[in-house]
Scaffold this motif. Structure first.
Motif, PDB file in Angstrom:
ATOM      1  N   GLY A 123       0.805  -1.213   0.000  1.00 17.64           N
ATOM      2  CA  GLY A 123       0.000   0.000   0.000  1.00 17.64           C
ATOM      3  C   GLY A 123       0.835   1.259   0.000  1.00 17.64           C
ATOM      4  O   GLY A 123       2.032   1.241  -0.304  1.00 17.64           O
ATOM      5  N   ASP A 126       1.710   6.054   4.766  1.00 21.60           N
ATOM      6  CA  ASP A 126       0.847   7.106   5.285  1.00 21.60           C
ATOM      7  C   ASP A 126       1.568   7.978   6.308  1.00 21.60           C
ATOM      8  O   ASP A 126       1.370   9.183   6.350  1.00 21.60           O
ATOM      9  CB  ASP A 126      -0.404   6.473   5.918  1.00 21.60           C
ATOM     10  N   THR A 134       3.081   3.570   9.188  1.00 26.01           N
ATOM     11  CA  THR A 134       1.693   3.212   8.916  1.00 26.01           C
ATOM     12  C   THR A 134       1.501   3.172   7.410  1.00 26.01           C
ATOM     13  O   THR A 134       1.882   4.112   6.705  1.00 26.01           O
ATOM     14  CB  THR A 134       0.722   4.218   9.557  1.00 26.01           C
ATOM     15  N   LYS A 136      -1.279   2.620   4.311  1.00 25.50           N
ATOM     16  CA  LYS A 136      -2.673   2.560   3.871  1.00 25.50           C
ATOM     17  C   LYS A 136      -2.746   1.406   2.876  1.00 25.50           C
ATOM     18  O   LYS A 136      -2.218   1.493   1.768  1.00 25.50           O
ATOM     19  CB  LYS A 136      -3.085   3.875   3.216  1.00 25.50           C
ATOM     20  N   ASP A 144      -8.955   0.172  -1.355  1.00 21.59           N
ATOM     21  CA  ASP A 144      -8.450   0.429  -0.008  1.00 21.59           C
ATOM     22  C   ASP A 144      -8.826  -0.739   0.888  1.00 21.59           C
ATOM     23  O   ASP A 144      -9.914  -1.308   0.767  1.00 21.59           O
ATOM     24  CB  ASP A 144      -9.055   1.722   0.552  1.00 21.59           C
ATOM     25  N   TYR A 147      -5.571  -0.118   7.275  1.00 23.92           N
ATOM     26  CA  TYR A 147      -4.218   0.335   7.587  1.00 23.92           C
ATOM     27  C   TYR A 147      -3.442  -0.761   8.300  1.00 23.92           C
ATOM     28  O   TYR A 147      -4.032  -1.622   8.949  1.00 23.92           O
ATOM     29  CB  TYR A 147      -4.258   1.584   8.488  1.00 23.92           C
TER      30      TYR A 147
END
Length: 181
Positions: A123, A126, A134, A136, A144, A147
């Protein structure tokens, strides 16, 4: 192995790197950064196209090849001369640099944790803070998926902007645009 990697980086050579998980497969490209524990390699596909950046641990390398027939073939077909200056990597913090680059460029990363042998986290970066990151999450269909918070020192491999991550990004953009129309 570190010394040889540094020598090859200084000579600006493209190389093939074989690692523990499958000694019949290799990654090919140009070294961007090397430190005591890990290296960053700008990768090319077998067809000579840019295939992102990979960071791996040096201890996983079984052998390195360079200046052979494969290298000669690749030099003939490399389709683009990549400006490696746009990928600034701090030699002392290679993994962190790739995470920061992902955040800056808004590109998807695939991350392996603790030598699991597969991508545990895929991903967008973030947030980066106190040896944590972190992400996403984005699934294989470009949606999506929540997290994930990971410990940066647990990362054993990270890939930025390869064909796979580029596909996920393209699907994510298409899905995002279709929900806003």
């Amino acid at each position: 192995m570190k010394e040889k990697l540094l020598e090859l980086q200084k000579q600006n050579k493209n190389i093939s790197i074989y690692c523990c998980e499958d000694n019949n497969k290799f990654i090919y490209g140009k070294l961007l950064s090397v430190n005591d524990y890990e290296f960053a390699l700008l990768m090319y596909t077998p067809l000579g196209k840019f295939d992102g950046i990979i960071v791996k641990r040096i201890e996983e390398i079984t052998h390195i090849e360079y200046d052979g027939q494969y290298e000669q073939k690749m030099q003939k077909i490399l389709s683009q001369n990549i400006d490696t200056k746009k990928y600034y990597i701090d030699d002392s913090l290679i993994t962190n640099s790739i995470l920061e680059l992902s955040l800056k460029l808004n590109k998807i990363v695939s991350i392996e944790l603790l030598n699991s042998g597969y991508d545990n986290v895929v991903g967008f970066v973030d947030e980066i803070y106190n040896n944590k990151c972190t992400i996403k999450l984005v699934d294989e269909y470009g949606y999506d998926d929540g997290y994930s918070c990971i410990i940066i020192s647990d990362i054993t491999q990270i890939v930025l902007d390869s064909e796979r991550e580029s596909l996920f990004l393209k699907l994510w953009q298409i899905n995002k645009n279709s929900t806003t129309n």
